[in-house]
Design a protein around this motif. Structure first.
Motif, PDB file in Angstrom:
ATOM      1  N   LEU A   1       0.858  -1.176   0.000  1.00  0.00           N
ATOM      2  CA  LEU A   1       0.000   0.000   0.000  1.00  0.00           C
ATOM      3  C   LEU A   1       0.896   1.227   0.000  1.00  0.00           C
ATOM      4  O   LEU A   1       1.767   1.356   0.849  1.00  0.00           O
ATOM      5  CB  LEU A   1      -0.913   0.008   1.228  1.00  0.00           C
ATOM      6  N   ARG A   2       0.668   2.118  -0.953  1.00  0.00           N
ATOM      7  CA  ARG A   2       1.423   3.367  -1.007  1.00  0.00           C
ATOM      8  C   ARG A   2       0.537   4.493  -0.476  1.00  0.00           C
ATOM      9  O   ARG A   2      -0.602   4.680  -0.918  1.00  0.00           O
ATOM     10  CB  ARG A   2       1.873   3.680  -2.432  1.00  0.00           C
ATOM     11  N   VAL A   3       1.055   5.249   0.484  1.00  0.00           N
ATOM     12  CA  VAL A   3       0.306   6.352   1.083  1.00  0.00           C
ATOM     13  C   VAL A   3       0.291   7.510   0.102  1.00  0.00           C
ATOM     14  O   VAL A   3       1.334   8.075  -0.243  1.00  0.00           O
ATOM     15  CB  VAL A   3       0.938   6.778   2.426  1.00  0.00           C
TER      16      VAL A   3
ATOM     17  N   ASP B   1      -3.458  -0.952  -8.549  1.00  0.00           N
ATOM     18  CA  ASP B   1      -3.860   0.423  -8.880  1.00  0.00           C
ATOM     19  C   ASP B   1      -5.212   0.806  -8.292  1.00  0.00           C
ATOM     20  O   ASP B   1      -5.688   1.919  -8.561  1.00  0.00           O
ATOM     21  CB  ASP B   1      -3.872   0.653 -10.404  1.00  0.00           C
ATOM     22  N   ASP B   2      -5.848  -0.064  -7.493  1.00  0.00           N
ATOM     23  CA  ASP B   2      -7.052   0.360  -6.781  1.00  0.00           C
ATOM     24  C   ASP B   2      -6.687   1.420  -5.746  1.00  0.00           C
ATOM     25  O   ASP B   2      -5.649   1.314  -5.074  1.00  0.00           O
ATOM     26  CB  ASP B   2      -7.722  -0.831  -6.087  1.00  0.00           C
ATOM     27  N   VAL B   3      -7.535   2.449  -5.602  1.00  0.00           N
ATOM     28  CA  VAL B   3      -7.312   3.541  -4.653  1.00  0.00           C
ATOM     29  C   VAL B   3      -8.282   3.385  -3.493  1.00  0.00           C
ATOM     30  O   VAL B   3      -9.505   3.321  -3.695  1.00  0.00           O
ATOM     31  CB  VAL B   3      -7.483   4.919  -5.329  1.00  0.00           C
ATOM     32  N   LEU B   4      -7.744   3.316  -2.272  1.00  0.00           N
ATOM     33  CA  LEU B   4      -8.546   3.164  -1.068  1.00  0.00           C
ATOM     34  C   LEU B   4      -8.628   4.506  -0.356  1.00  0.00           C
ATOM     35  O   LEU B   4      -7.663   5.265  -0.308  1.00  0.00           O
ATOM     36  CB  LEU B   4      -7.931   2.123  -0.118  1.00  0.00           C
ATOM     37  N   GLU B   5      -9.790   4.781   0.232  1.00  0.00           N
ATOM     38  CA  GLU B   5      -9.993   5.989   1.017  1.00  0.00           C
ATOM     39  C   GLU B   5     -10.623   5.601   2.354  1.00  0.00           C
ATOM     40  O   GLU B   5     -11.640   4.904   2.399  1.00  0.00           O
ATOM     41  CB  GLU B   5     -10.888   6.981   0.274  1.00  0.00           C
ATOM     42  N   ILE B   6      -9.972   6.061   3.450  1.00  0.00           N
ATOM     43  CA  ILE B   6     -10.503   5.881   4.809  1.00  0.00           C
ATOM     44  C   ILE B   6     -10.453   7.251   5.462  1.00  0.00           C
ATOM     45  O   ILE B   6      -9.383   7.704   5.882  1.00  0.00           O
ATOM     46  CB  ILE B   6      -9.696   4.853   5.608  1.00  0.00           C
ATOM     47  N   GLY B   7     -11.592   7.922   5.496  1.00  0.00           N
ATOM     48  CA  GLY B   7     -11.607   9.279   6.031  1.00  0.00           C
ATOM     49  C   GLY B   7     -10.779  10.188   5.133  1.00  0.00           C
ATOM     50  O   GLY B   7     -10.999  10.289   3.923  1.00  0.00           O
TER      51      GLY B   7
ATOM     52  N   PHE C   1      -7.551   9.797   4.641  1.00  0.00           N
ATOM     53  CA  PHE C   1      -6.376   9.060   4.178  1.00  0.00           C
ATOM     54  C   PHE C   1      -6.684   8.378   2.845  1.00  0.00           C
ATOM     55  O   PHE C   1      -7.785   7.848   2.627  1.00  0.00           O
ATOM     56  CB  PHE C   1      -5.945   8.013   5.208  1.00  0.00           C
ATOM     57  N   ARG C   2      -5.667   8.362   1.963  1.00  0.00           N
ATOM     58  CA  ARG C   2      -5.800   7.716   0.654  1.00  0.00           C
ATOM     59  C   ARG C   2      -4.580   6.843   0.416  1.00  0.00           C
ATOM     60  O   ARG C   2      -3.447   7.224   0.735  1.00  0.00           O
ATOM     61  CB  ARG C   2      -5.925   8.760  -0.462  1.00  0.00           C
ATOM     62  N   PHE C   3      -4.826   5.647  -0.167  1.00  0.00           N
ATOM     63  CA  PHE C   3      -3.763   4.682  -0.435  1.00  0.00           C
ATOM     64  C   PHE C   3      -3.984   4.074  -1.827  1.00  0.00           C
ATOM     65  O   PHE C   3      -5.107   4.069  -2.347  1.00  0.00           O
ATOM     66  CB  PHE C   3      -3.747   3.556   0.612  1.00  0.00           C
ATOM     67  N   ARG C   4      -2.908   3.535  -2.403  1.00  0.00           N
ATOM     68  CA  ARG C   4      -3.000   2.844  -3.686  1.00  0.00           C
ATOM     69  C   ARG C   4      -2.402   1.457  -3.564  1.00  0.00           C
ATOM     70  O   ARG C   4      -1.321   1.276  -2.989  1.00  0.00           O
ATOM     71  CB  ARG C   4      -2.291   3.629  -4.784  1.00  0.00           C
ATOM     72  N   MET C   5      -3.112   0.467  -4.094  1.00  0.00           N
ATOM     73  CA  MET C   5      -2.637  -0.917  -4.117  1.00  0.00           C
ATOM     74  C   MET C   5      -1.622  -1.060  -5.246  1.00  0.00           C
ATOM     75  O   MET C   5      -1.923  -0.729  -6.408  1.00  0.00           O
ATOM     76  CB  MET C   5      -3.820  -1.868  -4.331  1.00  0.00           C
ATOM     77  N   GLU C   6      -0.422  -1.554  -4.917  1.00  0.00           N
ATOM     78  CA  GLU C   6       0.630  -1.687  -5.916  1.00  0.00           C
ATOM     79  C   GLU C   6       1.268  -3.064  -5.822  1.00  0.00           C
ATOM     80  O   GLU C   6       1.256  -3.699  -4.769  1.00  0.00           O
ATOM     81  CB  GLU C   6       1.716  -0.615  -5.717  1.00  0.00           C
ATOM     82  N   ARG C   7       1.852  -3.469  -6.945  1.00  0.00           N
ATOM     83  CA  ARG C   7       2.637  -4.701  -6.991  1.00  0.00           C
ATOM     84  C   ARG C   7       4.115  -4.321  -6.921  1.00  0.00           C
ATOM     85  O   ARG C   7       4.550  -3.386  -7.592  1.00  0.00           O
ATOM     86  CB  ARG C   7       2.357  -5.485  -8.259  1.00  0.00           C
ATOM     87  N   GLN C   8       4.862  -5.024  -6.116  1.00  0.00           N
ATOM     88  CA  GLN C   8       6.283  -4.718  -5.975  1.00  0.00           C
ATOM     89  C   GLN C   8       7.081  -5.994  -6.157  1.00  0.00           C
ATOM     90  O   GLN C   8       6.570  -7.100  -6.029  1.00  0.00           O
ATOM     91  CB  GLN C   8       6.589  -4.114  -4.601  1.00  0.00           C
TER      92      GLN C   8
END
Length: 259
Positions: A10-12, A85-91, A93-100
């Motif tokens: 997860l990338r902030v 590349d899905d973008v998550l939002e919690i309040g 805060f925003r995060f992106r799902m990435e493959r590493q």
């Protein structure tokens, strides 16, 4: 096992942190305001907000708290299998799902002349509950790698000391005093030829003791973290059971979890 294997992280995207990249390790990943969460959020975030679990088809996220809403790609969800590349939002805060791709690179051994002294000060917090689990895991992995390097350097230091000990030979002294007609001036006492080796051995022993104490402290912190994580998982099971019961009995009331 390959040297590099695809993993997810997860990338902030929005939120202040010193660790913008949070790898998804193990089979469970907690998000919330509690100190037991691998991704700890500030503000009014509940102690446990969401749970990521690894399945055969990918990582699934599940909202355990009703507020703030869990948004994925600007849509409210309760449970969903994430994709890259899905973008998550919690309040806020925003995060992106990435493959590493995690690559394991073995460090080159340093010559004995360039070896650094063993550090005595440890930057690990005395109370592991004040650190996020991801930070403790990163510091523990770094400390274990450092211990291996220090062990190799310590053995090289012992070999050098032994070589110096065999090379040092005291000056030959005749057992029979010479007969002279005039009295000679007293000779000042000379330092023992082994004095510098004893000092080096004493310093090396002190550094070895400090290194052993550091390793013991890291192991104790890891055991404490495992115990706290077990307690938290039990709490999650209780919360999930309560949410399922509320879903069967009608609209769920606001679930308040103190941070």
């Amino acid at each position: 096992m390959e040297d590099s294997a695809p993993q997810f992280q997860l990338r902030v995207l929005q939120g202040q942190t010193e660790f913008p990249e949070r790898p998804l390790t193990g089979d469970r990943f907690l998000i919330g305001g509690g100190s037991q969460c691998q991704l700890q959020l500030g503000g009014d975030t509940p102690m446990v907000h969401s749970l990521l679990t690894q399945h055969e088809d990918g990582w699934q996220i599940e909202a355990l708290a009703p507020w703030p809403l869990l948004m994925v790609n600007h849509q409210q969800v309760r449970r969903l299998v994430l994709r890259p590349d899905d973008v998550l939002e919690i309040g806020e805060f925003r995060f992106r799902m990435e493959r590493q791709v995690v690559e394991i690179v073995l460090p080159e051994p340093l010559p004995v002349s360039e070896a650094e002294p063993v550090p005595v000060v440890d930057d690990v917090a005395p109370d592991p509950s004040k650190l996020a689990a991801a930070e403790i895991a990163e510091r523990l992995e770094s400390a274990l790698e450092e211990l291996g390097q220090r062990e190799s350097r310590r053995r090289a230091g012992w070999n050098n000391l032994l070589s110096a000990a065999f090379a040092a030979t005291p000056a030959h002294v005749d057992s029979k005093p010479a007969v002279t007609e005039k009295a000679e001036a007293p000779v000042a006492p000379q330092p023992a030829p082994w004095a510098h080796i004893e000092v080096a051995l004493a310093e090396l022993t002190s550094r070895m003791k400090a290194l052993d104490e550091r390793e013991t402290a890291l192991i104790e912190n890891a055991h404490l973290l495992e115990a706290q994580q077990s307690e938290l998982l039990a709490c999650l099971d209780a919360i999930r059971a309560e949410l399922n019961g509320q879903a069967n009995n009608g609209p769920a009331p606001h679930l308040k979890i103190s941070a």
